[in-house]
Enzyme design. Structure first.
Site, PDB file in Angstrom:
ATOM      1  N   ARG A   1      -2.202   1.524  -2.310  1.00  0.00           N
ATOM      2  CA  ARG A   1      -1.941   1.898  -0.891  1.00  0.00           C
ATOM      3  C   ARG A   1      -1.623   0.835  -0.028  1.00  0.00           C
ATOM      4  O   ARG A   1      -2.485  -0.195  -0.394  1.00  0.00           O
ATOM      5  CB  ARG A   1      -3.168   2.797  -0.159  1.00  0.00           C
ATOM      6  CG  ARG A   1      -2.844   3.335   1.066  1.00  0.00           C
ATOM      7  CD  ARG A   1      -3.891   4.186   1.690  1.00  0.00           C
ATOM      8  NE  ARG A   1      -5.225   3.566   1.912  1.00  0.00           N
ATOM      9  CZ  ARG A   1      -6.539   3.972   2.249  1.00  0.00           C
ATOM     10  NH1 ARG A   1      -6.262   5.267   2.553  1.00  0.00           N
ATOM     11  NH2 ARG A   1      -7.492   3.386   2.861  1.00  0.00           N
TER      12      ARG A   1
ATOM     13  N   GLU B   1      -2.314  12.726   5.868  1.00  0.00           N
ATOM     14  CA  GLU B   1      -3.647  12.718   6.681  1.00  0.00           C
ATOM     15  C   GLU B   1      -3.442  12.726   8.246  1.00  0.00           C
ATOM     16  O   GLU B   1      -4.417  12.717   9.063  1.00  0.00           O
ATOM     17  CB  GLU B   1      -4.549  11.407   6.540  1.00  0.00           C
ATOM     18  CG  GLU B   1      -3.757  10.377   6.224  1.00  0.00           C
ATOM     19  CD  GLU B   1      -4.521   9.254   5.617  1.00  0.00           C
ATOM     20  OE1 GLU B   1      -5.567   9.293   5.139  1.00  0.00           O
ATOM     21  OE2 GLU B   1      -3.566   8.007   5.568  1.00  0.00           O
TER      22      GLU B   1
ATOM     23  N   ARG C   1     -14.425  10.644  12.439  1.00  0.00           N
ATOM     24  CA  ARG C   1     -15.199  10.783  11.136  1.00  0.00           C
ATOM     25  C   ARG C   1     -16.408  10.090  11.126  1.00  0.00           C
ATOM     26  O   ARG C   1     -17.132  10.026  10.238  1.00  0.00           O
ATOM     27  CB  ARG C   1     -14.140  10.299   9.986  1.00  0.00           C
ATOM     28  CG  ARG C   1     -13.713   9.125  10.010  1.00  0.00           C
ATOM     29  CD  ARG C   1     -12.477   8.893   8.930  1.00  0.00           C
ATOM     30  NE  ARG C   1     -12.961   8.273   7.955  1.00  0.00           N
ATOM     31  CZ  ARG C   1     -12.125   7.957   6.826  1.00  0.00           C
ATOM     32  NH1 ARG C   1     -10.919   7.998   7.118  1.00  0.00           N
ATOM     33  NH2 ARG C   1     -12.570   7.411   5.822  1.00  0.00           N
TER      34      ARG C   1
ATOM     35  N   HIS D   1     -16.035   4.797   6.684  1.00  0.00           N
ATOM     36  CA  HIS D   1     -15.561   4.056   5.832  1.00  0.00           C
ATOM     37  C   HIS D   1     -17.133   3.154   5.198  1.00  0.00           C
ATOM     38  O   HIS D   1     -17.150   2.802   4.064  1.00  0.00           O
ATOM     39  CB  HIS D   1     -14.524   2.752   5.925  1.00  0.00           C
ATOM     40  CG  HIS D   1     -13.126   3.654   5.956  1.00  0.00           C
ATOM     41  ND1 HIS D   1     -12.722   3.951   7.298  1.00  0.00           N
ATOM     42  CD2 HIS D   1     -12.457   3.974   5.143  1.00  0.00           C
ATOM     43  CE1 HIS D   1     -11.498   4.716   6.947  1.00  0.00           C
ATOM     44  NE2 HIS D   1     -11.389   4.623   5.637  1.00  0.00           N
TER      45      HIS D   1
ATOM     46  N   CYS E   1      -7.464  12.756  -2.459  1.00  0.00           N
ATOM     47  CA  CYS E   1      -8.229  11.547  -2.653  1.00  0.00           C
ATOM     48  C   CYS E   1      -9.241  11.334  -1.439  1.00  0.00           C
ATOM     49  O   CYS E   1     -10.152  10.332  -1.452  1.00  0.00           O
ATOM     50  CB  CYS E   1      -7.507  10.302  -2.782  1.00  0.00           C
ATOM     51  SG  CYS E   1      -6.435   9.870  -1.299  1.00  0.00           S
TER      52      CYS E   1
ATOM     53  N   ARG F   1      -7.559   1.000  -2.190  1.00  0.00           N
ATOM     54  CA  ARG F   1      -7.557   0.587  -0.794  1.00  0.00           C
ATOM     55  C   ARG F   1      -7.556  -0.634  -0.471  1.00  0.00           C
ATOM     56  O   ARG F   1      -8.548  -1.427  -0.586  1.00  0.00           O
ATOM     57  CB  ARG F   1      -8.987   1.058  -0.102  1.00  0.00           C
ATOM     58  CG  ARG F   1      -9.127   2.656   0.048  1.00  0.00           C
ATOM     59  CD  ARG F   1     -10.437   2.992   0.634  1.00  0.00           C
ATOM     60  NE  ARG F   1     -10.606   4.435   1.244  1.00  0.00           N
ATOM     61  CZ  ARG F   1     -11.258   5.371   0.386  1.00  0.00           C
ATOM     62  NH1 ARG F   1     -11.943   5.306  -0.608  1.00  0.00           N
ATOM     63  NH2 ARG F   1     -11.386   6.647   0.862  1.00  0.00           N
TER      64      ARG F   1
HETATM   65  C1  PEP Z   1      -8.578   9.855   3.691  1.00  0.00           C
HETATM   66  O1  PEP Z   1      -8.475   9.632   4.834  1.00  0.00           O
HETATM   67  O2  PEP Z   1      -8.878  10.967   2.978  1.00  0.00           O
HETATM   68  C2  PEP Z   1      -8.520   8.592   2.624  1.00  0.00           C
HETATM   69  C3  PEP Z   1      -8.606   8.798   1.329  1.00  0.00           C
HETATM   70  O3  PEP Z   1      -8.343   7.339   3.080  1.00  0.00           O
HETATM   71  P1  PEP Z   1      -9.499   6.540   3.852  1.00  0.00           P
HETATM   72  O4  PEP Z   1     -10.763   7.197   3.431  1.00  0.00           O
HETATM   73  O5  PEP Z   1      -9.456   5.157   3.239  1.00  0.00           O
HETATM   74  O6  PEP Z   1      -8.987   6.707   5.360  1.00  0.00           O
HETATM   75 MG    MG Z   2      -7.333   7.929   5.425  1.00  0.00          MG
END
Ligand code: PEP
Ligand code: MG
Length: 592
Positions: A337, A437, A471, A196, A508, A301
């Site tokens: 969201r 997800e 991630r 993030h 997204c 977000r």
């Molecule tokens: C995702 O997980 O692809 C997403 C768009 O949400 P975030 O990146 O905020 O977890």
């Molecule tokens: Mg996500």
């Protein structure tokens, strides 16, 4: 390519494009209070920061006072009244103001000096009880400084210079403050491109490099470095030619940030319509989204409104933020969201003043919201109220099954009843969608679709859960592959399932904004994408270079591959291939 041989070049993973030049400043290893001269014209901005830090400190003290009163007793809670003395002391404020305006001292140094001056005055007072207050002054002064420093660390800057923030790892709650500071770029020792913090860097247009091995041991505080966010390099002691190029790049980014684009449906070369909307992390990004032609917000977000504040936003404050976005984007829809806190988005639901540092796999998102229903219901009421000002959709993060959707629908109905009882305007019929997800929801989307109005595919998380690769980790980059065959099969399955039920599906995750993946995603059946506003112009241009039939052929070829590397090779070859002419293109529709 930057001309001239680099003296020392450190390599990492490119996380956010652009070049920036600045003085090294360590985030995780503060060496004290920053001390530098400010330009007179920013004194009023610094005073605003002081007001904010004082306000935050007052709220924190009040929360602590209440806790002590509830858990220990009223008498004991009185110790906090002397803390408020400094926070509301006009003499303290006037002294800081003088140092900012007359001495051009930066805010943190001014606050530190004034606290020391006041402490010395207290220590000279003969009455031992009053002398004791010196400690309270130090304590509360430390809190005000912490609130100022939570997003700024030691660095000495000279006129116009910027900071290159260097950290072991950055949390999104750290990065969220960077745009307000002199931070020109950041570099981390750990972290992946889908973390993030990296997503925020791209949306703030801050060049960033992540995963640079041993960077903390290789740089010195105050040293001049150049960050090349496109190639993933950090150049120590850059040459004048490199500095000039970095400045040119910063100017070009500034100009790009000022460009605008009409809000119109984007078309492929043969005229197929593709809908591009915006991912927002802050309510004030809605202006950018509108200027850059987004046809709505595909992902707001909301957790970023909470992070870095050390407190919950109440229903009214959330409503005002959501309403701002809705009014800015009208008549286009805004997809809000619900809170997606947990994992790297640290937040302590029990005590927002403290940071939650421990995390358990899967203890996040909709699960946290359902566990802390008071907070969640306040958010649902704020969203329903925003719906009275324009089209709003509710999006639930990290759904794994319909049980969660049913529980949310019950809470939504309760929230609507409560608002109706209070005679507050709202929209009780907002569409409800699920973020896909997790493998659970990606394997069985039909079941989710039967109880939702739309889907939004979050590939950032989907890839980490399917590939079992954090991630935010640079070590797992070779496993964290959005092009992995298993991921492609799920993406196709999702697009087909939504089409079969005639429901809207958008994508997204970060790959939606990268032109490299675009033909693959179009070919797999996606027509709606939501990306950071800054990426909209380039993505629209990339759509205009592609056709659906060519994209479908490319996707079929990718679906035959056994490895992510083979898929990536096909995508790279397609990106470099010359474009074939197409006849009979439709005229694009201007929307607003
Ligand atoms: C995702 O997980 O692809 C997403 C768009 O949400 P975030 O990146 O905020 O977890
Ligand atoms: Mg996500």
């Amino acid at each position: 390519m930057i001309p001239g041989a680099a003296r020392q070049q450190l390599r990492g993973t490119p996380a956010s494009p652009g070049w920036a030049i600045g003085r090294v400043c360590f985030w995780s290893d503060p060496e004290g209070i920053p001390r530098y001269r400010i330009k007179p014209e920013i004194a009023s901005e610094e005073l605003r920061r002081l007001d904010e830090a004082l306000e935050t400190s007052r709220r924190q003290i009040e929360q602590l006072r209440q806790r002590v009163e509830n858990e220990v007793g009223k008498e004991e809670a009185k110790i906090f009244s002397s803390h408020n003395l400094l926070l509301n002391d006009p003499a303290f404020y006037a002294r800081v103001e003088k140092k900012l305006i007359s001495d051009n001292l930066n805010l943190e140094a001014a606050v530190e000096d004034v606290i020391e001056e006041l402490v010395k005055i207290f220590l000279k007072i003969p009455d031992p009880y009053i002398r004791e207050r010196a400690n309270d002054y130090r304590d509360i002064g430390r809190r005000v400084l912490d609130n100022l420093l939570s997003y700024q660390r030691q660095c000495t800057l000279e006129g116009g210079e910027q900071i290159v923030m260097v950290a072991r790892e950055l949390m999104p709650s750290d990065t969220v403050h960077f745009h307000r500071q002199h931070v020109g770029a950041f570099v981390t020792e750990h972290g992946g491109v889908s973390s993030h913090a990296a997503i925020l860097a791209r949306s703030l247009r801050l060049p960033a490099v992540v995963g640079v091995p041993n960077i903390l041991r290789q740089l010195r505080a105050g040293e001049l470095v150049l960050v090349d966010g496109r190639e993933g390099r950090v150049i120590v002691d850059p040459t004048p030619a490199e500095i000039a190029l970095a400045r040119k790049d910063a100017d070009a980014r500034q100009r790009a940030s000022e460009q605008s684009r009409p809000a119109q449906v984007t078309q492929t070369r043969e005229g197929a319509e593709i809908l591009l909307s915006a991912n927002l992390t802050r309510e004030d990004e809605a202006e950018d989204a509108r200027r850059l032609g987004a046809l709505g917000v595909g992902l707001l977000r909301t957790e970023f409104l909470f992070m870095g504040r050390g407190e919950f936003l109440d229903e009214e404050a959330q409503y005002q933020a959501y309403r701002h976005v809705v009014e800015m984007m009208a008549p286009h829809p805004v997809t809000i969201r619900t809170l997606d806190l947990g994992e790297d988005k640290h937040f302590n639901f029990e005590n927002p003043v403290e940071t939650q540092t421990t995390c358990t796999l899967g203890w996040r998102s909709i699960r946290l919201s359902l566990a802390y229903q008071k907070v969640f219901s306040a958010q649902l009421r704020a969203i329903l109220r925003a719906g009275a000002h324009g089209p709003v959709r509710v999006l639930l993060p990290m759904v794994t099954g319909v049980e969660e959707i049913r529980q949310v629908r019950t809470l939504l109905a309760e929230a609507a009843r409560e608002l109706a009882g209070r005679q507050i305007a709202h929209d009780a019929g907002l569409p409800v969608g699920a973020m896909i997800e997790t493998p659970a929801s990606a394997i069985l989307p039909e079941v989710i679709l039967a109880e939702t109005d739309f889907l939004s595919v979050g590939t950032n998380d989907l890839v980490q859960y399917v590939m079992v690769a954090d991630r935010a980790s640079e070590r797992l980059l070779s496993y964290y592959r959005s092009t992995a065959p298993a991921v492609l099969v799920l993406l196709k399955h999702l697009a087909d399932a939504a089409a079969a039920q005639g429901k809207d599906i958008s994508l997204c995750g970060e790959i939606a904004g990268d032109p490299l993946y675009l033909p693959l995603l179009l070919g797999l059946g996606y027509r709606n994408f939501s990306v950071a506003p800054v990426l909209l112009p380039d993505l629209a241009a990339a759509v205009g270079r592609l056709t659906l039939p060519e994209s479908q052929a490319l996707a079929s070829q990718c679906l035959q591959c056994a490895t992510a590397a083979e898929v990536e090779e096909i995508l790279r070859a397609a990106q470099n291939a010359p474009e074939a002419p197409v006849r009979g293109r439709k005229k694009s529709k201007k929307i607003h």
